[in-house]
Write a protein that holds these residues in place. Structure first.
Motif, PDB file in Angstrom:
ATOM      1  N   ARG A 113       0.836  -1.203   0.000  1.00  0.00           N
ATOM      2  CA  ARG A 113       0.000   0.000   0.000  1.00  0.00           C
ATOM      3  C   ARG A 113       0.868   1.250   0.000  1.00  0.00           C
ATOM      4  O   ARG A 113       1.953   1.266   0.582  1.00  0.00           O
ATOM      5  N   ASN A 114       0.342   2.301  -0.656  1.00  0.00           N
ATOM      6  CA  ASN A 114       1.057   3.573  -0.638  1.00  0.00           C
ATOM      7  C   ASN A 114       0.579   4.420   0.529  1.00  0.00           C
ATOM      8  O   ASN A 114      -0.266   3.994   1.323  1.00  0.00           O
ATOM      9  N   GLY A 115       1.105   5.620   0.645  1.00  0.00           N
ATOM     10  CA  GLY A 115       0.764   6.476   1.771  1.00  0.00           C
ATOM     11  C   GLY A 115      -0.696   6.858   1.824  1.00  0.00           C
ATOM     12  O   GLY A 115      -1.234   7.153   2.895  1.00  0.00           O
ATOM     13  N   GLY A 116      -1.374   6.836   0.676  1.00  0.00           N
ATOM     14  CA  GLY A 116      -2.785   7.184   0.641  1.00  0.00           C
ATOM     15  C   GLY A 116      -3.717   6.026   0.918  1.00  0.00           C
ATOM     16  O   GLY A 116      -4.936   6.201   0.933  1.00  0.00           O
ATOM     17  N   GLY A 117      -3.162   4.834   1.112  1.00  0.00           N
ATOM     18  CA  GLY A 117      -3.980   3.667   1.424  1.00  0.00           C
ATOM     19  C   GLY A 117      -4.303   2.782   0.242  1.00  0.00           C
ATOM     20  O   GLY A 117      -4.835   1.686   0.412  1.00  0.00           O
ATOM     21  N   SER A 118      -4.011   3.253  -0.988  1.00  0.00           N
ATOM     22  CA  SER A 118      -4.265   2.423  -2.165  1.00  0.00           C
ATOM     23  C   SER A 118      -3.328   1.224  -2.155  1.00  0.00           C
ATOM     24  O   SER A 118      -2.172   1.323  -1.722  1.00  0.00           O
ATOM     25  N   ALA A 171     -11.009  -4.642  -6.735  1.00  0.00           N
ATOM     26  CA  ALA A 171     -10.438  -3.345  -7.083  1.00  0.00           C
ATOM     27  C   ALA A 171      -9.258  -3.022  -6.175  1.00  0.00           C
ATOM     28  O   ALA A 171      -8.231  -2.490  -6.628  1.00  0.00           O
ATOM     29  N   ASP A 172      -9.381  -3.365  -4.897  1.00  0.00           N
ATOM     30  CA  ASP A 172      -8.298  -3.137  -3.945  1.00  0.00           C
ATOM     31  C   ASP A 172      -7.088  -3.994  -4.290  1.00  0.00           C
ATOM     32  O   ASP A 172      -5.944  -3.538  -4.226  1.00  0.00           O
ATOM     33  N   MET A 173      -7.315  -5.249  -4.672  1.00  0.00           N
ATOM     34  CA  MET A 173      -6.213  -6.142  -5.010  1.00  0.00           C
ATOM     35  C   MET A 173      -5.491  -5.692  -6.277  1.00  0.00           C
ATOM     36  O   MET A 173      -4.268  -5.826  -6.394  1.00  0.00           O
ATOM     37  N   LEU A 174      -6.237  -5.162  -7.233  1.00  0.00           N
ATOM     38  CA  LEU A 174      -5.646  -4.758  -8.509  1.00  0.00           C
ATOM     39  C   LEU A 174      -5.159  -3.315  -8.501  1.00  0.00           C
ATOM     40  O   LEU A 174      -4.496  -2.877  -9.447  1.00  0.00           O
ATOM     41  N   GLY A 175      -5.519  -2.562  -7.462  1.00  0.00           N
ATOM     42  CA  GLY A 175      -5.093  -1.171  -7.387  1.00  0.00           C
ATOM     43  C   GLY A 175      -5.774  -0.286  -8.412  1.00  0.00           C
ATOM     44  O   GLY A 175      -5.162   0.640  -8.954  1.00  0.00           O
ATOM     45  N   VAL A 176      -7.068  -0.571  -8.680  1.00  0.00           N
ATOM     46  CA  VAL A 176      -7.817   0.192  -9.685  1.00  0.00           C
ATOM     47  C   VAL A 176      -9.152   0.624  -9.091  1.00  0.00           C
ATOM     48  O   VAL A 176      -9.527   0.226  -7.989  1.00  0.00           O
ATOM     49  N   ARG A 177      -9.899   1.420  -9.855  1.00  0.00           N
ATOM     50  CA  ARG A 177     -11.217   1.852  -9.417  1.00  0.00           C
ATOM     51  C   ARG A 177     -12.218   0.696  -9.514  1.00  0.00           C
ATOM     52  O   ARG A 177     -12.111  -0.157 -10.395  1.00  0.00           O
TER      53      ARG A 177
END
Length: 232
Positions: free
Chosen positions: A59-64, A173-179
């Motif tokens: 995860r990045n700093g924004g939570g994505s 979407a969370d697993m793929l890092g997309v909308r």
């Protein structure tokens, strides 16, 4: 529950299996549960059983987030703690609920320090698993959402040995890092092609071969998913 049903433990000689069993306890893991967070200096090792899967997420700093690995009954998660290493940047997130055996990482480190064969087995599994991490990271760079979604669904089937998966669009979407909207559109396309069906947080795989064709699109010869036999 039987620890020997775990593929990694099954590779160990009987003496090591017995030593490991005495240091493990059975647990039930719930989907969405976080087993380890970034920066943790110590933690547990989980040997997963049939139907259970745990994602390795960055995860990045924004939570994505972006899932770069998925473990099932072929292996374990948290093995870095048995090697005296910290969690690094990874989050261990339970994707599919199920059973596992849990051991304290520090206790397992002391055991594996005395059992060279066990240590080599753990290290060998981590090396092969790292190839999956590299493969998924490469796919995120060159494949579109539909191909990556097909790949993750297929990998989830390989790890759980189930063709009906409890996977919501929000989780995918969370697993793929997309909308989420992108996952919804890609899932609809897969459904229209007769590859999957979905409703109420469940995805039913209808055509494994067709799904694999989509999953390997745009990646050529390097697109083969690792199966359980390669990981054990």
């Amino acid at each position: 529950m039987n620890l020997l049903h775990n593929g990694l433990v099954a590779q160990l000689p009987p003496t090591d299996q017995g030593l490991l069993l005495r240091r493990c306890e059975p647990v039930e893991l719930k989907a969405g549960e976080i087993l380890s967070a970034p920066g943790a200096a110590s933690g547990h090792v989980y040997f997963l059983l049939s139907g259970t899967s745990v994602a390795l997420v960055v995860r990045n700093g924004g939570g994505s987030g972006l899932a770069v690995g998925l473990a099932g009954r072929e292996g374990a998660v948290g093995l870095q703690f048995a090697l005296g290493l910290g969690a690094g940047h990874f989050t261990l997130l339970v994707q599919s609920s199920g059973a596992a055996f849990r051991a304290d990482g520090a206790v397992l480190q002391r055991l594996s320090d005395r059992r060279l064969g066990m240590l080599r087995t753990f290290a060998g599994y981590l090396w092969v698993f790292s190839q999956e991490v590299a493969e998924l990271a490469a796919a995120a760079q060159v494949q579109d959402i539909q191909a990556r979604l097909a790949r993750w669904i297929l990998l989830s089937q390989v790890r759980t040995h189930q063709t009906e998966l409890q996977l919501t669009h929000a989780h995918l979407a969370d697993m793929l890092g997309v909308r989420r909207a992108g996952v919804t559109l890609a899932a609809r396309n897969l459904k229209d092609r007769g590859l999957v069906d979905y409703r109420r947080g469940r995805i039913q795989i209808l055509n494994l071969e067709g799904l694999a064709t989509v999953a390997h699109a745009q990646q050529g010869a390097q697109g083969d998913l690792l199966d359980d036999n390669e990981l054990v």
